[in-house]
Design a protein around this motif. Structure first.
Motif, mmCIF file in Angstrom:
data_model
loop_
_atom_site.group_PDB
_atom_site.id
_atom_site.type_symbol
_atom_site.label_atom_id
_atom_site.label_comp_id
_atom_site.label_asym_id
_atom_site.label_seq_id
_atom_site.Cartn_x
_atom_site.Cartn_y
_atom_site.Cartn_z
ATOM 1 N N ALA A 282 0.834 -1.207 0.000
ATOM 2 C CA ALA A 282 0.000 0.000 0.000
ATOM 3 C C ALA A 282 0.865 1.251 0.000
ATOM 4 O O ALA A 282 0.541 2.256 -0.637
ATOM 5 N N ILE A 283 1.993 1.186 0.702
ATOM 6 C CA ILE A 283 2.911 2.329 0.744
ATOM 7 C C ILE A 283 3.503 2.592 -0.635
ATOM 8 O O ILE A 283 3.551 3.733 -1.108
ATOM 9 N N GLU A 284 3.935 1.541 -1.292
ATOM 10 C CA GLU A 284 4.513 1.690 -2.634
ATOM 11 C C GLU A 284 3.507 2.301 -3.601
ATOM 12 O O GLU A 284 3.835 3.179 -4.402
ATOM 13 N N GLN A 285 2.262 1.833 -3.505
ATOM 14 C CA GLN A 285 1.220 2.359 -4.389
ATOM 15 C C GLN A 285 0.906 3.816 -4.052
ATOM 16 O O GLN A 285 0.721 4.650 -4.938
ATOM 17 N N ALA A 286 0.849 4.129 -2.749
ATOM 18 C CA ALA A 286 0.512 5.486 -2.323
ATOM 19 C C ALA A 286 1.570 6.489 -2.741
ATOM 20 O O ALA A 286 1.274 7.656 -3.013
ATOM 21 N N LEU A 287 2.822 6.036 -2.805
ATOM 22 C CA LEU A 287 3.920 6.943 -3.122
ATOM 23 C C LEU A 287 4.081 7.233 -4.604
ATOM 24 O O LEU A 287 4.849 8.111 -4.975
ATOM 25 N N ASN A 288 3.380 6.500 -5.438
ATOM 26 C CA ASN A 288 3.517 6.676 -6.882
ATOM 27 C C ASN A 288 3.185 8.116 -7.283
ATOM 28 O O ASN A 288 2.050 8.566 -7.179
ATOM 29 N N GLY A 289 4.203 8.844 -7.723
ATOM 30 C CA GLY A 289 3.992 10.228 -8.161
ATOM 31 C C GLY A 289 4.132 11.259 -7.062
ATOM 32 O O GLY A 289 3.994 12.456 -7.302
ATOM 33 N N PHE A 290 4.411 10.807 -5.819
ATOM 34 C CA PHE A 290 4.533 11.740 -4.698
ATOM 35 C C PHE A 290 5.931 11.656 -4.096
ATOM 36 O O PHE A 290 6.551 10.597 -4.076
ATOM 37 N N THR A 291 6.405 12.774 -3.587
ATOM 38 C CA THR A 291 7.709 12.821 -2.926
ATOM 39 C C THR A 291 7.507 13.282 -1.491
ATOM 40 O O THR A 291 6.956 14.366 -1.256
ATOM 41 N N LEU B 169 3.824 8.353 6.303
ATOM 42 C CA LEU B 169 5.181 8.369 5.767
ATOM 43 C C LEU B 169 5.918 9.655 6.138
ATOM 44 O O LEU B 169 7.105 9.635 6.451
ATOM 45 N N ILE B 170 5.206 10.783 6.111
ATOM 46 C CA ILE B 170 5.811 12.047 6.526
ATOM 47 C C ILE B 170 6.177 11.975 8.010
ATOM 48 O O ILE B 170 7.297 12.313 8.407
ATOM 49 N N ALA B 171 5.230 11.514 8.820
ATOM 50 C CA ALA B 171 5.453 11.440 10.268
ATOM 51 C C ALA B 171 6.628 10.529 10.604
ATOM 52 O O ALA B 171 7.465 10.856 11.449
ATOM 53 N N GLU B 172 6.702 9.391 9.934
ATOM 54 C CA GLU B 172 7.784 8.443 10.191
ATOM 55 C C GLU B 172 9.124 9.037 9.755
ATOM 56 O O GLU B 172 10.128 8.951 10.468
ATOM 57 N N SER B 173 9.123 9.671 8.582
ATOM 58 C CA SER B 173 10.343 10.261 8.049
ATOM 59 C C SER B 173 10.845 11.401 8.930
ATOM 60 O O SER B 173 12.048 11.620 9.051
#
Length: 290
Positions: free
Chosen positions: A9-18, A193-197
């Motif tokens: 789900a993470i890989e799919q969610a990140l498609n096109g986003f940084t 992902l932002i929070a974890e990063s």
């Protein structure tokens, strides 16, 4: 604790986003905190490198929400008085707002950050009222500012976000279902992902990842997760988040789960006007005062 995020789900969610990287200032502050004897002057100097960040941090520290009896006059003073760990949490939240809002002065972006700030202040004030630990109060502030950070990323990609969400929510469809259909991602996973990063705790990351999954969060075996989730949902309710962001009065999540949310906090619906008055005295506007 809530189940781990599915990596697919993470890989799919990140498609096109940084995901915006953690600012260097946070990394340098953390390096100082990891030392046997952190240098408070050095930490304050790092924060002071950005006048805007330093100024906004002091503004928040001296606001009514912190309830300090004496005025904090400098970042170094804040670090000594509040402790560097508390100041780091605050600076991280302030930096998030500055980083994601940079150059985004459209109407929806302004509403988004105003709503996030209001949720943060409400959640922190309520946590203080319920005599929860200081760490929990600080985490509530971070949660309020970070929980919708993923929305900022999606909105940066499409100006249609507000309209699409408004129509979907009016049809009483879940947030993630609407977002995944139209944008091939959802703001919960992006926010996680932002929070974890950016170095938020696993508990905060989990609550952000599942803050639109009430049944899952209310069934968590972690009392801290449930409390943070309940405080966030109560803050969203008091702020009228759906009305602020999408100009709709419907809030199916609250209507369906408010009883269980209030049970976590050991309060009843009859006490909500009293809590609204408490917030009003702290100069926070709620749906009860509009």
């Amino acid at each position: 604790m809530a189940q781990a995020i599915d990596m697919l789900a993470i890989e799919q969610a990140l498609n096109g986003f940084t995901i915006p990287p953690q600012p260097e200032i946070l990394q340098h502050i953390q390096q100082q905190l990891d030392l046997p004897e952190p240098n408070v002057k050095r930490i304050a100097a790092l924060i002071n490198l950005d006048i805007g960040i330093a100024g906004f941090t002091l503004k928040v520290v001296n606001s009514a929400f912190f309830g300090l009896r004496q005025k904090i006059t400098s970042v170094e003073h804040a670090c000594k008085f509040l402790g560097v760990n508390r100041v780091l949490k605050l600076v991280r939240s302030v930096l998030l707002r500055f980083t994601l809002a940079e150059g985004q002065n459209d109407k929806f972006s302004l509403k988004l950050w105003a709503s996030a700030l209001q949720s943060a202040n409400i959640a922190m004030t309520l946590a203080k009222h319920f005599n929860l630990a200081q760490d929990m109060q600080d985490d509530c502030y971070s949660l309020g500012l970070f929980h919708n950070a993923g929305i900022a990323l999606i909105h940066q990609q499409t100006a249609q976000y507000e309209h699409v969400m408004q129509q979907g929510l009016l049809a009483q469809r879940p947030y993630s279902e609407i977002e995944e259909q139209h944008f091939a991602t959802c703001h919960e996973v992006l926010g996680y992902l932002i929070a974890e990063s950016w170095g938020l705790t696993p508990v905060l990351c989990n609550v952000i990842a599942y803050h639109h999954s009430p049944a899952l969060m209310l069934g968590s075996d972690s009392e801290t997760e449930k409390q943070l989730f309940a405080l966030l949902k109560l803050a969203e309710h008091f702020s009228g988040e759906c009305r602020q962001l999408f100009n709709i009065s419907l809030d199916p999540e609250w209507e369906q789960h408010s009883g269980a949310i209030l049970d976590v906090l050991e309060i009843e619906a009859l006490q909500l006007p009293e809590l609204a008055e408490l917030l009003h005295r702290a100069q926070i506007t709620t749906i009860y005062s509009v």
